[in-house]
Design an enzyme around this catalytic site. Structure first.
Site, PDB file in Angstrom:
ATOM      1  N   ASP A  60       0.756  -1.421   0.172  1.00 51.76           N
ATOM      2  CA  ASP A  60      -0.160   0.123  -0.067  1.00 51.76           C
ATOM      3  C   ASP A  60       0.679   1.362  -0.003  1.00 51.76           C
ATOM      4  OD1 ASP A  60       0.617  -0.755   2.900  1.00 51.76           O
ATOM      5  OD2 ASP A  60      -0.379   1.122   3.009  1.00 51.76           O
ATOM      6  N   ASP A  63       6.073   0.387   2.864  1.00 49.00           N
ATOM      7  CA  ASP A  63       6.579  -0.842   3.654  1.00 49.00           C
ATOM      8  C   ASP A  63       6.029  -2.082   2.636  1.00 49.00           C
ATOM      9  OD1 ASP A  63       3.507  -0.960   3.466  1.00 49.00           O
ATOM     10  OD2 ASP A  63       3.560  -0.389   5.628  1.00 49.00           O
ATOM     11  N   TYR A 212      -4.366   0.538  10.000  1.00 49.77           N
ATOM     12  CA  TYR A 212      -5.569   0.871   9.100  1.00 49.77           C
ATOM     13  C   TYR A 212      -6.743   0.473   9.967  1.00 49.77           C
ATOM     14  CZ  TYR A 212      -2.747   2.101   4.834  1.00 49.77           C
ATOM     15  OH  TYR A 212      -1.783   2.611   4.325  1.00 49.77           O
ATOM     16  N   GLU A 459       6.059   9.807   2.302  1.00 54.98           N
ATOM     17  CA  GLU A 459       5.684   8.535   2.172  1.00 54.98           C
ATOM     18  C   GLU A 459       4.433   8.420   1.061  1.00 54.98           C
ATOM     19  OE1 GLU A 459       4.775   4.205   4.163  1.00 54.98           O
ATOM     20  OE2 GLU A 459       4.096   5.898   5.320  1.00 54.98           O
TER      21      GLU A 459
END
Length: 479
Positions: A60, A63, A212, A459
């Site tokens: 996503d 990572d 999440y 990010e």
């Protein structure tokens, strides 16, 4: 004119091609037709711990975990982008967009291949976040986290249903058999999500939280999934489901967002998306009857709460003109809300949205979205593009493991868990350019610190890019 003049227009076509290419940098699994050549195969045994083939899908962000909830949302919005604006992309970009979409749907089919079970996460987040290593070298735990009839996860399951239904529209003409497979699975997964209600926060636990967590409940995902299934099938069951759940829709807004809940649209909350999506279905009925549906009213309120000159504006803007909402990774809001504004502008046709004394036409809505796009691409106080690889000035030290570590071509030997730390701490630019990645973006003062440590700004994520694909396609064609 509602908004001020902008600077020299960006190259929207170049930005579009790169925004689609970005998804290749996020691919997991056995790579095929791979243009971002520094990425190689990874995570080829995913799912083996539970006897499933879970190879593929997307990481996503920076990572190496596959979180199905945001991945499914990314897939839904990418499909919506293609449905609304694919005809404006050009043949090559459209082909690559289809490939990017199918990489996501193929995985979602695998994640739902066992009846009564949905795979919510692949990869132990704690183990993964303790290391700074390339996905090609992963020696962290690849735990598979599932929801089922006794440990439900309605939000992740319903979002998958929405993703598969929306994607079935995209593939109807290109691959009718695949389209039918997606739609059949969407119906099955939606039924599972609705029959066994519960949040994956409890069922998955540390596999999802705090990364999440679902903060606003799963009612919006259930309505969102039903709305997409109605859009595709026109079946009375889904029409009734959406309308019967209007009280739940409104309750979830008032309960979780005491002020301006309808503003939300992202991987966690779908309120504004539901209103805009269902407004397309309801406009003809509302015009014929003279009555405005709650969804149309909420869609109008959403517009009025975003436009900078609206008296009921509920977001803030930087001096440079960038939309801001609370939380990290702010560009996810700028791209997703701009996308919804653009879609609604198309649904409005000649209708005007009344925001107090302000009248906003479809062209006003599109001009607003253009200001956000142009800001992201470099028309901002720092003169920086926040899309990696676009223009001469863009973030060089993004928070992304694969981008920041030497490629396998350059460094064939594995780089173990903590051996990557010096690369993370280095002040050198990332050796691999993650072309097309849109980072979290600048702060409210239009400032950006180009540092891997600065996670909220540096990010990139798939769900920042997915809505931008559709918006860029429109402006590419209208330039």
């Amino acid at each position: 004119m509602l908004f001020g003049a902008t600077r020299c227009r960006p190259d929207y076509g170049d930005a579009l091609s790169k925004s689609i290419l970005f998804f290749e940098g996020q691919r997991s699994g056995k790579l095929t037709n791979q243009r971002m050549s520094w990425r190689k195969d990874s995570a080829l045994r995913d799912g083996s711990d539970i006897g499933m083939d879970l190879v593929g899908g997307y990481y996503d962000a920076g990572d190496n975990v596959k979180f199905t909830f945001p991945m499914a949302f990314t897939t839904t919005v990418l499909a919506w982008s293609i449905t609304e604006f694919g005809q404006l992309m050009g043949d090559q970009d459209l082909q690559h967009a289809h490939e990017a979409l199918r990489w996501g749907t193929d995985f979602l089919l695998k994640a739902t291949s066992t009846s009564g079970t949905v795979v919510a996460v692949v990869g132990n987040p704690i183990s993964d976040h303790n290391c700074w290593e390339r996905p090609e070298d992963m020696d962290t735990l690849r735990t598979s986290y599932v929801v089922n009839t006794t440990h439900p996860g309605s939000e992740v399951s319903a979002e998958i249903a929405a993703a598969l239904a929306a994607s079935s529209l995209v593939f109807q003409s290109a691959d009718a058999k695949y389209s039918a497979t997606l739609l059949d699975r969407a119906k099955e997964v939606f039924k599972f999500a609705d029959s066994y209600k519960g949040s994956y926060n409890s069922s998955v636990g540390a596999g999802a939280c705090p990364f999440y967590c679902d903060f606003n409940g799963y009612e919006d995902e259930l309505i969102w999934g039903a709305a997409w299934l109605y859009k595709v099938t026109k079946l009375e069951y889904y029409w009734k489901y959406v309308n019967d759940n209007i009280p739940n829709f409104e309750k979830s807004i008032s309960q979780d967002y005491l002020v301006g809940g309808f503003l939300e649209f992202g991987w966690d909350a779908k309120h504004a998306g539901i209103a805009v999506l269902f407004s397309q279905v309801l406009f003809p009925l509302a015009m014929d009857s003279g009555n405005s549906s709650p969804f149309i009213r909420y869609a109008d309120q959403f517009v009025c709460s975003v436009l900078p000159n609206s008296p009921t504006k509920s977001v803030t803007y930087s001096k440079g003109g960038l939309l801001f909402k609370p939380g990290s990774s702010n560009l996810q809001h700028a791209t997703s809300l701009s996308f919804l504004i653009m879609v609604y502008a198309g649904y409005l046709k000649d209708r005007v949205v009344q925001c107090g004394g302000l009248k906003a036409s479809p062209s006003d809505l599109r001009e607003f979205a253009r200001t956000q796009v142009d800001y992201v691409l470099g028309s901002n106080p720092m003169g920086m593009s926040y899309m990696v690889g676009y223009s001469n000035k863009f973030p060089q030290r993004i928070h992304h493991r694969g981008s920041s570590l030497p490629s396998v071509d350059q460094h064939p030997k594995p780089i173990k868990c903590h051996d990557g730390t010096p690369y993370f701490e280095s002040q050198n630019p990332n050796p691999n350019i993650l072309t097309g990645a849109i980072v979290g973006g600048p702060d409210i003062n239009d400032q950006y610190k180009d540092s891997r440590v600065n996670v909220s700004q540096s990010e990139p994520t798939t769900y920042i890019n997915a809505p931008f694909v559709g918006v860029l396609a429109y402006f590419k064609a209208s330039k």
